[in-house]
Write a protein that holds these residues in place. Structure first.
Motif, short mmCIF file in Angstrom:
data_model
loop_
_atom_site.label_atom_id
_atom_site.label_comp_id
_atom_site.label_asym_id
_atom_site.label_seq_id
_atom_site.Cartn_x
_atom_site.Cartn_y
_atom_site.Cartn_z
N VAL A 120 14.40 48.45 13.97
CA VAL A 120 12.97 48.63 13.81
C VAL A 120 12.54 47.97 12.51
O VAL A 120 13.14 48.17 11.45
N LEU A 121 11.49 47.17 12.58
CA LEU A 121 10.99 46.48 11.40
C LEU A 121 9.81 47.25 10.83
O LEU A 121 8.98 47.78 11.55
N GLU A 122 9.75 47.27 9.52
CA GLU A 122 8.66 47.97 8.84
C GLU A 122 7.51 47.00 8.60
O GLU A 122 7.71 45.86 8.19
N THR A 123 6.29 47.45 8.84
CA THR A 123 5.12 46.61 8.61
C THR A 123 4.90 46.42 7.12
O THR A 123 4.95 47.37 6.34
N VAL A 124 4.68 45.17 6.72
CA VAL A 124 4.46 44.89 5.30
C VAL A 124 3.06 44.40 5.00
O VAL A 124 2.67 44.29 3.83
N GLY A 125 2.27 44.08 6.02
CA GLY A 125 0.92 43.61 5.78
C GLY A 125 0.25 43.15 7.05
O GLY A 125 0.82 43.27 8.15
N VAL A 126 -0.94 42.60 6.88
CA VAL A 126 -1.73 42.13 8.00
C VAL A 126 -2.07 40.66 7.78
O VAL A 126 -2.57 40.28 6.71
N PHE A 127 -1.78 39.84 8.76
CA PHE A 127 -2.07 38.42 8.65
C PHE A 127 -3.58 38.18 8.49
O PHE A 127 -4.40 38.89 9.08
N GLU A 128 -3.90 37.14 7.72
CA GLU A 128 -5.27 36.67 7.59
C GLU A 128 -5.36 35.26 8.16
O GLU A 128 -4.33 34.59 8.35
N ALA A 129 -6.56 34.81 8.43
CA ALA A 129 -6.73 33.46 8.96
C ALA A 129 -6.42 32.44 7.87
O ALA A 129 -6.96 32.53 6.76
N PRO A 130 -5.54 31.47 8.14
CA PRO A 130 -5.25 30.43 7.14
C PRO A 130 -6.51 29.64 6.80
O PRO A 130 -7.38 29.42 7.65
N LYS A 131 -6.62 29.21 5.56
CA LYS A 131 -7.76 28.42 5.11
C LYS A 131 -7.60 26.97 5.52
O LYS A 131 -6.59 26.34 5.19
N GLN A 132 -8.57 26.46 6.24
CA GLN A 132 -8.54 25.05 6.62
C GLN A 132 -9.08 24.18 5.50
O GLN A 132 -8.72 23.00 5.39
N HIS A 133 -9.93 24.75 4.64
CA HIS A 133 -10.52 24.01 3.53
C HIS A 133 -10.46 24.88 2.28
O HIS A 133 -10.29 26.09 2.35
N GLY A 134 -10.62 24.24 1.14
CA GLY A 134 -10.55 24.98 -0.10
C GLY A 134 -9.13 25.30 -0.49
O GLY A 134 -8.16 24.71 0.03
N LYS A 135 -8.95 26.24 -1.39
CA LYS A 135 -7.61 26.59 -1.85
C LYS A 135 -7.46 28.09 -1.94
O LYS A 135 -8.44 28.84 -1.99
N TYR A 136 -6.21 28.55 -1.97
CA TYR A 136 -5.92 29.96 -2.15
C TYR A 136 -5.96 30.31 -3.63
O TYR A 136 -5.63 29.48 -4.49
N GLU A 137 -6.35 31.54 -3.92
CA GLU A 137 -6.51 31.98 -5.29
C GLU A 137 -5.23 32.62 -5.81
O GLU A 137 -4.35 33.03 -5.04
N THR A 138 -5.16 32.72 -7.14
CA THR A 138 -4.08 33.47 -7.76
C THR A 138 -4.03 34.88 -7.19
O THR A 138 -5.07 35.53 -7.04
N GLY A 139 -2.82 35.33 -6.83
CA GLY A 139 -2.67 36.67 -6.28
C GLY A 139 -2.64 36.74 -4.77
O GLY A 139 -2.49 37.83 -4.20
N GLN A 140 -2.77 35.58 -4.09
CA GLN A 140 -2.75 35.57 -2.63
C GLN A 140 -1.33 35.80 -2.12
O GLN A 140 -0.40 35.08 -2.47
N LEU A 141 -1.16 36.83 -1.31
CA LEU A 141 0.13 37.09 -0.65
C LEU A 141 0.27 36.15 0.54
O LEU A 141 -0.72 35.81 1.21
#
Length: 375
Positions: free
Chosen positions: A68-89
């Motif tokens: 059994v795998l433990e849930t660690v988070g919820v997927f978000e939609a990948p960014k097609q434009h722009g950039k990810y910010e500091t702290g993005q998992l």
């Protein structure tokens, strides 16, 4: 060692077995854990990477029946434009580890798979007859790797690939920071988590703090900004080179590390990170490497050997990528490297894959820091 760093300097000589150092004649500098313990290349350190079960967002391919795998988070939609910010998992789309973004870099991507409007042939020492390409801006990220995932990726990607020069007279003394990596924008599969410490890494709480009013809820501490400001000369990612041969894509990222004096001469150091990706379904195995290193002093060196970093990785549909880093030193302020990797097919036939030529430049201190440095 870097400010805020927990990359403690090991004692004694810092040399490991493995791939020979082009341009230096010595052994390759391989991984060492944060407490200075020696280990074999490709094997996780029991201190830095404790053998704890990973908690991936998706099930592993070779899991035990009924596990059994433990849930660690919820997927978000990948960014097609722009950039990810500091702290993005995120989950790494190729290697599958959990990580967190520290800060972005704006790099120049030289992709030889994309035809330029005007294709020119050049028979120079750096081009081996390949076409000229123009660089385009592309976003890469400095990230932390979750230490719990290190044992699960150590056969496919080095988790101690980021190295720096020691501040003393030993020109060959290199140190490694465990669990620090560079990823491209398309490598990131973002997710969110309610855990206030979702990533296990010795630098996580030194660099980031939880702030539930922010999105993402992890923000940079002053120590992260100071660490980046102080160490950007050897952290800075500025050029990326990519080329595909026979459905094997090779990506090279060179880094200038600095200059040291040795025996009344100057020795210039670079590290280079290489990713090999099999874009086909056929299983292939890397058997040999062939490097050519041109120095501004006028020398041209050839290096041949079995595998890379003491390994002969297999690239398959299930595990299509392998990533490693190595080092080169020259007694000149600049040069070029290029070459080929020889792969073997299941029927025993061989084929050569081109390594895109890349420059070894030492003028980083004269450059204006990229926009990703200050934010």
């Amino acid at each position: 060692a870097p400010a805020c760093g927990r990359a403690r300097a090991p004692r004694g000589r810092k040399e490991w077995g493995g791939e020979a150092l082009p341009g230096s004649g010595g052994p390759e500098v391989g991984p060492r854990c944060s407490v200075g313990r020696r280990r074999d290349v490709g094997r996780p350190c029991p201190v830095c990477c404790p053998a704890q079960p990973a908690k991936p967002l998706s099930a592993p391919r070779n899991r035990l029946e009924g596990k059994v795998l433990e849930t660690v988070g919820v997927f978000e939609a990948p960014k097609q434009h722009g950039k990810y910010e500091t702290g993005q998992l995120f989950l790494h789309s190729v290697f599958g580890y959990r990580g967190i973004v520290l800060f972005p870099w704006q790099a120049r991507l030289y992709d030889r798979d994309v035809a330029s409007p005007v294709t020119e042939k050049s028979e120079n020492v750096a081009g081996h007859g390949s076409k000229e390409v123009k660089g385009k801006t592309h976003t890469y990220y400095q990230v932390l790797i979750d230490a719990r995932d290190c044992p699960h990726i150590s056969q496919r990607s080095q988790t101690e690939a980021v190295t720096f020069l020691a501040n003393h007279d030993d020109s060959r003394a290199l140190y490694a920071i465990p669990g620090l990596d560079y990823v491209s924008h398309e490598d990131i599969l973002p997710y969110s988590s309610t855990d206030q410490v979702p990533i296990q890494h010795e630098l996580f709480e030194r660099f980031l703090m939880y702030d539930q009013t922010k999105v993402p809820p992890f923000v940079a501490r002053d120590t992260l900004c100071a660490w980046q400001e102080k160490n950007h000369p050897w952290l800075e990612l500025s050029d990326v080179h990519r080329e595909t041969t026979e459905n094997i894509r090779v990506t090279v990222i060179p880094f200038y590390m600095g200059m040291r004096e040795a025996q009344n001469s100057h020795v210039y150091w670079w590290r280079y990170c290489i990713r090999l990706e099999n874009l086909d379904s056929e299983v292939v195995q890397l058997r040999e490497r062939h490097w050519r290193i041109f120095s501004l002093s006028g020398t041209l060196e050839t290096v041949r050997g079995r595998g890379v970093v003491g390994r002969e990785p297999v690239l398959s549909k299930e595990q299509p990528a392998f990533q490693y880093s190595s080092h080169v030193s020259l007694q000149a302020s600049s040069g070029h490297m290029w070459g080929t990797f020889r792969f073997e097919r299941p029927d025993g036939s061989h084929f050569d894959v081109r390594i895109p030529p890349f420059s070894l430049e030492s003028n980083k201190d004269e450059k204006t820091p990229p926009s990703g440095l200050h934010w």
